[in-house]
Design a protein around this motif. Structure first.
Motif, PDB file in Angstrom:
ATOM      1  N   ASN A   1      -7.328   5.989   2.510  1.00  0.00           N
ATOM      2  CA  ASN A   1      -8.285   4.871   2.511  1.00  0.00           C
ATOM      3  C   ASN A   1      -7.585   3.530   2.681  1.00  0.00           C
ATOM      4  N   GLU A   2      -6.434   3.413   2.044  1.00  0.00           N
ATOM      5  CA  GLU A   2      -5.689   2.148   2.145  1.00  0.00           C
ATOM      6  C   GLU A   2      -5.196   1.934   3.574  1.00  0.00           C
TER       7      GLU A   2
ATOM      8  N   LEU B   1       0.836  -1.210   0.000  1.00  0.00           N
ATOM      9  CA  LEU B   1       0.000   0.000   0.000  1.00  0.00           C
ATOM     10  C   LEU B   1       0.860   1.245   0.000  1.00  0.00           C
ATOM     11  N   ASP B   2       0.223   2.339  -0.368  1.00  0.00           N
ATOM     12  CA  ASP B   2       0.918   3.619  -0.401  1.00  0.00           C
ATOM     13  C   ASP B   2       0.339   4.501   0.707  1.00  0.00           C
TER      14      ASP B   2
ATOM     15  N   ASN C   1      -1.539  11.277   7.060  1.00  0.00           N
ATOM     16  CA  ASN C   1      -2.579  10.249   6.888  1.00  0.00           C
ATOM     17  C   ASN C   1      -2.457   9.185   7.974  1.00  0.00           C
ATOM     18  N   LEU C   2      -1.234   8.750   8.175  1.00  0.00           N
ATOM     19  CA  LEU C   2      -1.002   7.673   9.145  1.00  0.00           C
ATOM     20  C   LEU C   2      -1.420   8.111  10.549  1.00  0.00           C
TER      21      LEU C   2
ATOM     22  N   ALA D   1      -8.119   0.849   5.734  1.00  0.00           N
ATOM     23  CA  ALA D   1      -8.455  -0.574   5.526  1.00  0.00           C
ATOM     24  C   ALA D   1      -7.493  -1.466   6.306  1.00  0.00           C
ATOM     25  N   LEU D   2      -6.248  -1.045   6.365  1.00  0.00           N
ATOM     26  CA  LEU D   2      -5.225  -1.817   7.092  1.00  0.00           C
ATOM     27  C   LEU D   2      -5.542  -1.863   8.595  1.00  0.00           C
ATOM     28  N   PHE D   3      -5.931  -0.716   9.136  1.00  0.00           N
ATOM     29  CA  PHE D   3      -6.237  -0.659  10.575  1.00  0.00           C
ATOM     30  C   PHE D   3      -7.540  -1.404  10.892  1.00  0.00           C
TER      31      PHE D   3
END
Ligand code: NAD
Ligand code: WQD
Length: 346
Positions: A63-64, A57-58, A106-107, A67-69
């Motif tokens: 959004n990516e 993922l980037d 974002n993170l 989804a990971l979290f």
């Protein structure tokens, strides 16, 4: 802990994955492989005997991350993912600000939403700018001399401001000096794209004959032999620093910065001599002009990390050269083809 390792396929990330697994942590790696190969993670699995989730993922895409979290019960994050080539940051500054800062914002935003407020961040000695006097202390003045350095300084500021805004955040900022060396197995190491920017990979490619001659940037610095002095740190020592940083983070609120270095400086010519000794090969070199933006001397005062993290380096310059050589000799073209690996289905 269950740790998300961003940029875990890269040079420092892959070595840190090994130390995290060996210390009993569970890891989830997320990387866009823009400067790495999934092969490094396959080898981490081989070396540790552990299979772990690998997500492509980037971090520029919120959004990516979200989804990971959602998919994984993440308890803390080590954030390596960034672009790091100083010269490229000058010619492509927007790319660097976008990649390094949008990703971080974002993170942090998703971490806040999911109440995962524990982060270890990869910073750099570059935040001391050009004016500082070595040994550099965490309390010394900071400044940036190129866009890459600015992204690190701004990132530190964002993290510190966040920790000030709420007591629930815990952050450890690690300022790396000059990471070199490779895992002692010779299976993972630094695999730069194209012509290496940094000294150690360049020296090792000259030693294998892949490159003809090392350009030594400047012979008239006010140092013992006229060449630049840096604090080279073995990547495995650096990796163990992250394990200590996680322990520290759990016990301490707020944001805290630490130098990760040896406290000793070596000149370019001393590095060439050490590499020749370790490899038994000649490393032909010639003096050229100074490289723009370089400083004469840069090394850490690592006392704070020693006292508060309970961490210090154990590897010598000879270890750094020997392990780089082992990696380079066994993998002259790095990881070559990206392997088909156990990328986790989404
Ligand atoms: P590296 O390029 O080998 O690893 C970085 C990883 O992050 C790569 O696998 C890359 O594909 C990934 N990545 C980059 N942008 C991404 C994005 N937007 N989304 C997902 N993945 C992304 O670099 P490294 O040497 O391992 O450095 C790791 C960290 O340490 C970086 O933050 C770097 O700035 C910092 N650092 C490195 C050095 C050094 O000399 N190597 C020194 C000081 C600080
Ligand atoms: C080391 C010494 C050069 C190459 C860079 C970044 C820094 C950090 C670490 C990420 C210097 C000399 C080099 C060559 C040479 N990265 N040299 N010939 O510049 O200390 O630090 O990497 O955060 O931000 O700036 O490392 O390995 O490029 O240089 O003579 O072909 O070797 O002049 O004295 P540097 P380096």
């Amino acid at each position: 802990m269950r740790i998300l390792v961003t940029g875990g396929a890269g040079y420092i990330g892959s070595h840190t994955c090994i130390e995290l697994i060996e210390a009993g942590h569970e890891i989830i790696v997320a990387d866009n492989f823009s400067n790495s190969s999934p092969e490094s993670l396959k080898r981490v699995s081989e070396l540790t005997g552990k299979i772990f989730p690998v997500i492509e993922l980037d971090f520029r895409n919120r959004n990516e991350i979200e989804a990971l979290f959602k998919q994984f019960d993440i308890q803390g994050v080590i954030h390596f993912a960034a672009l790091k080539a100083v010269g490229e940051s000058v010619t492509h500054s927007l790319l660097y600000y976008q990649n390094n800062l949008i990703s971080l914002l974002n993170l942090l935003d998703v971490m806040d939403d999911y109440q995962v407020r524990n982060i270890v961040f990869s910073s750099s000695a570059t935040v001391y700018g050009a004016e500082g006097t070595s040994p550099l202390k965490e309390t010394d003045q900071t400044g940036a001399v190129n866009p890459y350095g600015s992204t690190k300084l701004m990132a530190e500021r964002i993290i510190k401001d966040l920790a000030t805004s709420s007591e629930r955040w815990r952050a450890v900022i690690l300022r790396y000096f000059n990471p070199v060396g490779a895992h002692e197995s010779g299976r993972i190491g630094e695999d730069p794209n194209g012509i290496p920017n940094n000294l150690m990979p360049y020296i090792s490619q000259v030693a294998t004959g892949k490159r003809a001659v090392l350009s030594v940037f400047g012979s008239d610095y006010p140092t013992r032999d006229g060449t630049g002095i840096r604090d080279y740190i073995h990547v495995t020592d650096l990796a163990t620093g992250h394990v200590k940083a996680l322990d520290y983070m759990l016990k301490n609120k707020g944001a805290h910065a630490f130098n990760l270095g040896t406290g000793k400086g070596f000149s370019v010519l001393e590095m060439v001599a050490a590499f020749e000794k370790a490899s038994g090969r000649k490393v032909p070199y010639r003096f050229t002009d100074r490289r723009a933006g370089d400083i004469a001397v840069c090394y850490a005062d690592p006392t704070k990390a020693e006292k508060e993290l309970g961490w210090k380096t154990v590897k010598t310059i000879d270890d750094m050269c020997r392990d780089t050589w082992r990696w380079q000799r066994h993998n002259p073209d790095g990881y070559q083809q990206p392997a088909e690996v156990h990328k986790t289905e989404r």
